[in-house]
Scaffold this motif. Structure first.
Motif, PDB file in Angstrom:
ATOM      1  N   ALA A 123       8.227   4.864  69.444  1.00 60.96           N
ATOM      2  CA  ALA A 123       9.127   3.845  69.990  1.00 60.96           C
ATOM      3  C   ALA A 123      10.515   4.442  70.218  1.00 60.96           C
ATOM      4  N   LEU A 124      11.159   4.022  71.294  1.00 60.94           N
ATOM      5  CA  LEU A 124      12.509   4.491  71.607  1.00 60.94           C
ATOM      6  C   LEU A 124      13.518   3.393  71.290  1.00 60.94           C
ATOM      7  N   GLU A 149      19.416   8.518  69.551  1.00 61.18           N
ATOM      8  CA  GLU A 149      18.699   9.733  69.937  1.00 61.18           C
ATOM      9  C   GLU A 149      17.367   9.807  69.196  1.00 61.18           C
ATOM     10  N   SER A 150      16.350  10.258  69.890  1.00 62.88           N
ATOM     11  CA  SER A 150      15.031  10.472  69.308  1.00 62.88           C
ATOM     12  C   SER A 150      14.575  11.872  69.675  1.00 62.88           C
ATOM     13  N   ARG A 151      13.670  12.405  68.873  1.00 54.26           N
ATOM     14  CA  ARG A 151      13.090  13.712  69.172  1.00 54.26           C
ATOM     15  C   ARG A 151      11.578  13.584  69.156  1.00 54.26           C
ATOM     16  N   TRP A 188      11.475  17.768  72.483  1.00 55.23           N
ATOM     17  CA  TRP A 188      12.297  17.090  73.487  1.00 55.23           C
ATOM     18  C   TRP A 188      13.304  16.175  72.797  1.00 55.23           C
ATOM     19  N   ARG A 189      14.498  16.046  73.367  1.00 47.89           N
ATOM     20  CA  ARG A 189      15.511  15.122  72.864  1.00 47.89           C
ATOM     21  C   ARG A 189      15.662  14.000  73.889  1.00 47.89           C
ATOM     22  N   LEU A 190      15.500  12.766  73.437  1.00 55.37           N
ATOM     23  CA  LEU A 190      15.616  11.594  74.296  1.00 55.37           C
ATOM     24  C   LEU A 190      16.793  10.767  73.797  1.00 55.37           C
ATOM     25  N   THR A 191      17.795  10.592  74.637  1.00 58.74           N
ATOM     26  CA  THR A 191      18.989   9.855  74.275  1.00 58.74           C
ATOM     27  C   THR A 191      19.027   8.556  75.071  1.00 58.74           C
ATOM     28  N   SER A 192      19.201   7.447  74.356  1.00 58.82           N
ATOM     29  CA  SER A 192      19.198   6.120  74.986  1.00 58.82           C
ATOM     30  C   SER A 192      20.554   5.454  74.803  1.00 58.82           C
ATOM     31  N   ARG A 193      20.967   4.694  75.820  1.00 55.70           N
ATOM     32  CA  ARG A 193      22.160   3.862  75.696  1.00 55.70           C
ATOM     33  C   ARG A 193      22.040   2.690  76.653  1.00 55.70           C
ATOM     34  N   ARG A 227      19.690   3.412  79.757  1.00 53.25           N
ATOM     35  CA  ARG A 227      19.673   4.735  80.385  1.00 53.25           C
ATOM     36  C   ARG A 227      19.067   5.700  79.379  1.00 53.25           C
ATOM     37  N   ILE A 228      18.106   6.488  79.846  1.00 59.00           N
ATOM     38  CA  ILE A 228      17.472   7.479  78.984  1.00 59.00           C
ATOM     39  C   ILE A 228      17.674   8.851  79.616  1.00 59.00           C
ATOM     40  N   ASP A 229      18.245   9.744  78.827  1.00 59.75           N
ATOM     41  CA  ASP A 229      18.429  11.143  79.226  1.00 59.75           C
ATOM     42  C   ASP A 229      17.455  11.982  78.423  1.00 59.75           C
ATOM     43  N   VAL A 230      16.757  12.899  79.104  1.00 59.70           N
ATOM     44  CA  VAL A 230      15.748  13.723  78.448  1.00 59.70           C
ATOM     45  C   VAL A 230      16.090  15.189  78.657  1.00 59.70           C
TER      46      VAL A 230
END
Length: 116
Positions: free
Chosen positions: A2-3, A8-10, A14-19, A110-113
């Motif tokens: 789950a995000l 930030e999640s890993r 991979w690093r997934l940053t959400s805002r 917004r999700i940055d990967v």
């Protein structure tokens, strides 16, 4: 996996940053995208999983999209697929689905990967 809506999640290197914020423009490929709020998750491609590419016609197998993007065979099983409510909506760096595209200015995530 789950995000979160913020943070930030890993996953698998991979690093997934959400805002949260007002949605910007969504592009077919790239390493950042906007999704409407909901049950967001990331995971490996599933066998037979498909998505409808933004601006394209019909649906495509995610495995085929990864091949066409020249993702090495050994990396495909650990390439992130983002899902909203269990449906594939984005393969970062490869293709964005035409489903679940928020209207510009609407509340979205917004999700940055990037590779960690």
């Amino acid at each position: 996996m789950a995000l979160p809506t913020e943070g930030e999640s890993r996953w698998c290197g991979w690093r997934l940053t959400s805002r949260s914020g007002p949605a910007g423009a969504v592009q077919r490929s790239g390493w950042q995208s906007w999704l409407p709020p909901g049950d967001l998750s990331a995971g490996a491609p599933r066998s037979g999983e498909r998505l409808r590419p933004l601006g394209g016609t019909g649906s495509r197998l995610i495995s085929r999209l990864l091949q066409e993007a020249r993702v090495p065979r050994g990396e495909r099983a650990a390439w992130p697929v983002l899902r909203r409510d269990g449906v594939a909506v984005w393969v970062p760096g490869v293709s964005r689905s035409e489903s679940c595209v928020p209207e510009p200015g609407r509340e979205a995530v917004r999700i940055d990967v990037e590779r960690a």
